[in-house]
Scaffold this active site. Structure first.
Site, PDB file in Angstrom:
ATOM      1  N   ASN A  11       1.894 -11.462  10.490  1.00  0.00           N
ATOM      2  CA  ASN A  11       0.490 -11.026   8.933  1.00  0.00           C
ATOM      3  C   ASN A  11       0.282 -12.091   8.377  1.00  0.00           C
ATOM      4  OD1 ASN A  11      -1.072  -9.885   7.143  1.00  0.00           O
ATOM      5  ND2 ASN A  11       0.227  -8.504   6.400  1.00  0.00           N
ATOM      6  N   LYS A  13      -1.794 -12.133   6.146  1.00  0.00           N
ATOM      7  CA  LYS A  13      -2.771 -11.688   4.976  1.00  0.00           C
ATOM      8  C   LYS A  13      -4.196 -13.236   5.146  1.00  0.00           C
ATOM      9  CE  LYS A  13       1.543 -11.020   3.342  1.00  0.00           C
ATOM     10  NZ  LYS A  13       2.398 -11.187   2.507  1.00  0.00           N
ATOM     11  N   HIS A  97      -0.831  -1.800   3.398  1.00  0.00           N
ATOM     12  CA  HIS A  97       0.455  -2.839   3.078  1.00  0.00           C
ATOM     13  C   HIS A  97      -0.068  -2.336   1.568  1.00  0.00           C
ATOM     14  CE1 HIS A  97       1.488  -6.769   2.179  1.00  0.00           C
ATOM     15  NE2 HIS A  97       2.189  -7.185   3.673  1.00  0.00           N
ATOM     16  N   GLU A  99       0.023  -4.841  -0.267  1.00  0.00           N
ATOM     17  CA  GLU A  99      -0.940  -5.882  -1.394  1.00  0.00           C
ATOM     18  C   GLU A  99      -2.371  -5.555  -1.647  1.00  0.00           C
ATOM     19  OE1 GLU A  99      -0.747  -9.203   0.945  1.00  0.00           O
ATOM     20  OE2 GLU A  99       0.859  -9.484   0.104  1.00  0.00           O
ATOM     21  N   GLU A 169       8.994  -2.969   3.413  1.00  0.00           N
ATOM     22  CA  GLU A 169       8.562  -3.725   2.961  1.00  0.00           C
ATOM     23  C   GLU A 169       9.220  -4.133   1.509  1.00  0.00           C
ATOM     24  OE1 GLU A 169       6.348  -6.835   5.418  1.00  0.00           O
ATOM     25  OE2 GLU A 169       4.371  -5.842   4.202  1.00  0.00           O
ATOM     26  N   GLY A 175       6.960 -12.757   0.203  1.00  0.00           N
ATOM     27  CA  GLY A 175       6.681 -14.147  -0.808  1.00  0.00           C
ATOM     28  C   GLY A 175       7.107 -14.915  -2.064  1.00  0.00           C
ATOM     29  N   SER A 215       9.880 -12.336   3.074  1.00  0.00           N
ATOM     30  CA  SER A 215      10.606 -13.618   3.290  1.00  0.00           C
ATOM     31  C   SER A 215      11.755 -13.207   4.576  1.00  0.00           C
ATOM     32  CB  SER A 215      11.494 -13.315   2.040  1.00  0.00           C
ATOM     33  OG  SER A 215      10.649 -13.717   0.971  1.00  0.00           O
TER      34      SER A 215
HETATM   35  P1  13P Z   1       6.319 -12.890   4.003  1.00  0.00           P
HETATM   36  O1  13P Z   1       7.291 -12.800   5.448  1.00  0.00           O
HETATM   37  O2  13P Z   1       5.909 -13.759   3.443  1.00  0.00           O
HETATM   38  O3  13P Z   1       7.565 -12.408   2.596  1.00  0.00           O
HETATM   39  O4  13P Z   1       5.615 -11.705   3.562  1.00  0.00           O
HETATM   40  C1  13P Z   1       5.616 -10.629   4.350  1.00  0.00           C
HETATM   41  C2  13P Z   1       4.325  -9.533   3.855  1.00  0.00           C
HETATM   42  O5  13P Z   1       3.924  -9.124   3.181  1.00  0.00           O
HETATM   43  C3  13P Z   1       4.204  -8.983   5.833  1.00  0.00           C
HETATM   44  O6  13P Z   1       3.642  -8.211   5.847  1.00  0.00           O
END
Ligand code: 13P
Length: 256
Positions: A11, A13, A97, A99, A169, A175, A215
């Site tokens: 992903n 983003k 997601h 976010e 997640e 992150g 992560s």
């Molecule tokens: P990270 O791997 O940067 O923690 O992000 C995970 C994520 O949100 C994948 O959709």
């Protein structure tokens, strides 16, 4: 060991111009573009889908989007439909997601509409679920995940269910560099598998891939991917560089 093929999805983003994206997938394809032991999907921003899709032609790496709208067309400024994604040869779409949930107010009902529309349009949804730190600390992790899984998959048929991917997640691990322990992750993955058994029966539930995200890095992936109900990863930061993404695919190959 399981019969489910492992899946590693990147992903990206809000990162990468089309040119940056093409450069990245050229390196990924050169390293693992022909392997078929692990299913690999990259999810660039909408603006890079077309050029990245072209760069993936002839490889086994698939193309996914990070979101879509549930309506087929109309006055939805700034939105993208399932048919538009299909026209660019996307096969997967990330939905719900955290976010999207936290910054853009998406709720289970809205996400469910997208899941239903994606399946109708032969797009495989990657439905994201996961608790916040406050929810984990107050002991409501499983309750939250249950609401998100059941709400997100409402109206999905037994026939459609095997094409669904669920991504667990934990929001506090995204992150932040704070990865869930293998025990924490496997506990929730097994719980999600149990919910899928209740919704679709055991045979179908055994076919659904449940990814871990938050992560995930080459260093922590082997242990996570060895868990019985962890069928792959949804990767953020480590998907932005070919070396770490390829190492994650190789870790999934070794764990299969
Ligand atoms: P990270 O791997 O940067 O923690 O992000 C995970 C994520 O949100 C994948 O959709």
């Amino acid at each position: 060991m399981s019969s489910r093929k492992k899946l590693i999805a990147g992903n990206w983003k809000m990162n990468k111009t089309p040119a940056d994206g093409v450069a990245l997938v050229r390196d990924i394809v050169a390293a693992i573009g022909k392997q078929s032991d692990v299913e690999v999907v990259v999810c660039p921003p909408f603006t890079a889908l077309e050029s990245v899709g072209k760069a993936l032609e002839g490889s086994n790496v698939k193309l996914g989007a990070q979101n879509m709208h549930h309506e087929a067309s109309g006055a939805y400024t700034g939105e993208i439909s399932a048919a538009m994604l299909r026209a660019l040869f996307a096969t997967h779409v990330i939905l719900g997601h955290s976010e999207r949930r936290s910054y853009f107010g998406e709720n289970d009902e809205f996400i469910n509409k997208k899941v239903i529309t994606s399946l109708k349009n032969q797009l495989k949804p990657i439905l994201c679920v996961g608790e916040t730190l406050a929810e984990r600390e107050s002991g409501s992790t499983l309750k939250v995940v249950q609401r998100q899984v059941e709400g997100g998959l409402e109206g999905v048929s037994k026939e459609q269910a095997p094409t669904v991917v669920v991504a667990y997640e934990p929001v506090w691990a995204i992150g932040t560099g704070k990865v869930a322990t293998t025990e924490q992750a496997q506990e929730v993955h097994a719980f999600i598998r149990g919910l899928l058994v209740k919704l679709f029966g055991d045979a179908v539930a055994q076919k659904v891939r449940i990814l871990y995200g938050g992560s995930m890095k080459p260093a922590n992936a082997p242990e996570l991917l060895a868990q019985q109900d962890i069928d792959g990863g949804l990767i953020g930061g480590a998907a932005l560089e070919a070396r770490s993404f390829v190492d994650l695919v190789n870790a999934a190959t070794a764990a299969k």
